[in-house]
Design a protein around this motif. Structure first.
Motif, mmCIF file in Angstrom:
data_model
loop_
_atom_site.group_PDB
_atom_site.id
_atom_site.type_symbol
_atom_site.label_atom_id
_atom_site.label_comp_id
_atom_site.label_asym_id
_atom_site.label_seq_id
_atom_site.Cartn_x
_atom_site.Cartn_y
_atom_site.Cartn_z
ATOM 1 N N ASP A 1 -58.201 -6.433 68.438
ATOM 2 C CA ASP A 1 -58.715 -4.434 67.958
ATOM 3 C C ASP A 1 -59.085 -4.275 66.468
ATOM 4 O OD1 ASP A 1 -58.079 -4.693 70.846
ATOM 5 O OD2 ASP A 1 -55.801 -3.681 70.680
ATOM 6 N N GLN A 2 -58.121 -4.787 65.649
ATOM 7 C CA GLN A 2 -58.103 -4.242 64.801
ATOM 8 C C GLN A 2 -59.939 -5.155 63.682
ATOM 9 O OE1 GLN A 2 -54.858 -5.054 62.232
ATOM 10 N NE2 GLN A 2 -53.423 -4.341 64.165
ATOM 11 N N ALA A 3 -59.649 -6.719 64.225
ATOM 12 C CA ALA A 3 -60.476 -7.785 63.293
ATOM 13 C C ALA A 3 -62.593 -6.799 64.072
ATOM 14 C CB ALA A 3 -60.718 -9.120 63.712
ATOM 15 N N PHE A 4 -61.636 -6.832 65.113
ATOM 16 C CA PHE A 4 -63.510 -5.729 65.611
ATOM 17 C C PHE A 4 -63.262 -4.547 65.242
ATOM 18 C CE2 PHE A 4 -65.747 -3.775 69.661
ATOM 19 C CZ PHE A 4 -66.725 -4.751 69.794
ATOM 20 N N ALA A 5 -62.387 -3.790 65.205
ATOM 21 C CA ALA A 5 -62.793 -2.483 64.825
ATOM 22 C C ALA A 5 -63.350 -2.007 63.436
ATOM 23 C CB ALA A 5 -60.934 -1.791 64.468
ATOM 24 N N ARG A 6 -62.848 -3.872 62.500
ATOM 25 C CA ARG A 6 -63.527 -3.926 60.945
ATOM 26 C C ARG A 6 -64.661 -4.488 61.222
ATOM 27 N NH1 ARG A 6 -57.946 -5.237 60.040
ATOM 28 N NH2 ARG A 6 -58.844 -7.775 60.359
ATOM 29 N N LEU A 7 -65.069 -4.966 61.941
ATOM 30 C CA LEU A 7 -66.743 -6.027 62.506
ATOM 31 C C LEU A 7 -67.644 -4.617 62.831
ATOM 32 C CD1 LEU A 7 -68.204 -8.519 62.610
ATOM 33 C CD2 LEU A 7 -67.872 -8.213 65.148
ATOM 34 N N GLN A 8 -67.521 -3.572 63.543
ATOM 35 C CA GLN A 8 -67.827 -2.234 63.921
ATOM 36 C C GLN A 8 -68.294 -1.444 62.938
ATOM 37 O OE1 GLN A 8 -65.366 -1.761 67.124
ATOM 38 N NE2 GLN A 8 -67.345 -1.338 68.495
ATOM 39 N N ALA A 9 -67.233 -1.141 61.455
ATOM 40 C CA ALA A 9 -67.026 -0.551 60.991
ATOM 41 C C ALA A 9 -67.986 -0.990 59.508
ATOM 42 C CB ALA A 9 -65.783 -0.310 60.157
ATOM 43 N N ARG A 10 -68.222 -2.008 59.612
ATOM 44 C CA ARG A 10 -69.729 -2.231 59.176
ATOM 45 C C ARG A 10 -70.938 -2.241 59.594
ATOM 46 N NH1 ARG A 10 -68.458 -6.977 55.226
ATOM 47 N NH2 ARG A 10 -66.384 -7.143 54.776
ATOM 48 N N GLN A 11 -71.192 -1.989 60.567
ATOM 49 C CA GLN A 11 -71.844 -1.906 62.002
ATOM 50 C C GLN A 11 -72.689 -3.010 61.451
ATOM 51 O OE1 GLN A 11 -74.229 1.498 60.261
ATOM 52 N NE2 GLN A 11 -72.569 2.614 60.583
ATOM 53 N N GLN A 12 -72.308 -3.639 61.977
ATOM 54 C CA GLN A 12 -72.681 -5.506 62.181
ATOM 55 C C GLN A 12 -73.178 -5.883 63.694
ATOM 56 O OE1 GLN A 12 -70.545 -8.251 59.450
ATOM 57 N NE2 GLN A 12 -71.895 -9.946 61.293
ATOM 58 N N PRO A 13 -74.012 -6.852 63.185
ATOM 59 C CA PRO A 13 -74.675 -7.130 64.977
ATOM 60 C C PRO A 13 -73.164 -7.339 66.056
ATOM 61 C CG PRO A 13 -76.145 -7.412 63.829
ATOM 62 C CD PRO A 13 -74.821 -7.043 62.626
ATOM 63 N N TRP A 14 -72.500 -7.978 66.973
ATOM 64 C CA TRP A 14 -72.158 -9.175 67.567
ATOM 65 C C TRP A 14 -72.604 -9.243 68.960
ATOM 66 C CZ3 TRP A 14 -70.199 -3.458 67.711
ATOM 67 C CH2 TRP A 14 -70.859 -3.273 68.775
ATOM 68 N N TRP A 15 -72.181 -10.483 69.546
ATOM 69 C CA TRP A 15 -72.584 -10.573 70.820
ATOM 70 C C TRP A 15 -71.149 -11.189 71.572
ATOM 71 C CZ3 TRP A 15 -74.661 -12.093 66.023
ATOM 72 C CH2 TRP A 15 -75.609 -11.399 65.686
ATOM 73 N N ALA A 16 -71.264 -11.320 73.064
ATOM 74 C CA ALA A 16 -70.373 -11.785 73.958
ATOM 75 C C ALA A 16 -71.379 -13.480 74.061
ATOM 76 C CB ALA A 16 -70.588 -10.828 74.980
ATOM 77 N N ASP A 17 -72.207 -13.944 73.348
ATOM 78 C CA ASP A 17 -72.496 -15.542 74.091
ATOM 79 C C ASP A 17 -72.572 -16.161 72.693
ATOM 80 O OD1 ASP A 17 -74.431 -13.964 74.159
ATOM 81 O OD2 ASP A 17 -76.018 -15.727 74.266
#
Length: 122
Positions: A72-88
């Motif tokens: 949860d915390q790492a994903f929030a940091r990833l989102q705060a950077r507005q960085q793309p992510w994928w499920a695959d």
């Protein structure tokens, strides 16, 4: 015979940028210098040793098993950077979280194009 992974070298254009990026996203201690490298220590006594190299940098894949709260915390940091992510790993499912195996996982690129994965279940 017993074998365990102890460390691996991560080739990068700027070890400071790449090592600090990983440590920040995963909430790990600051990288430590060791010779020409910066070392990011993981909880299972394995380290990623960031080493500067000239481009092109061949993309590698690094997967990290983390707890639900840490995710949860790492994903929030990833989102705060507005960085793309994928499920695959093929990057066909943007902005989704994979629930394979009953856990959660996402894939994202580090500053050198290495494909990183965070997962809560192996």
């Amino acid at each position: 015979m017993s074998a365990q992974l102890n460390h691996t070298i991560v080739w990068c254009r700027d070890k400071r940028v790449s090592a600090h990026y990983l440590a920040e996203i995963l909430g790990l201690p600051a990288p430590e210098p060791f010779g020409p490298m910066l070392i990011v220590k993981l909880d299972n006594n394995v380290s990623l040793d960031f080493y500067d190299n000239d481009p092109p940098i061949a993309s590698q894949h690094y997967a990290f098993l983390i707890g639900d709260d840490d995710f949860d915390q790492a994903f929030a940091r990833l989102q705060a950077r507005q960085q793309p992510w994928w499920a695959d790993p093929g990057k066909q499912r943007p902005n989704e979280i994979n629930d394979y195996g009953g856990g959660r996982r996402v894939y994202f690129d580090d500053p050198d194009g290495h494909l990183l994965e965070m997962m809560t279940q192996p």
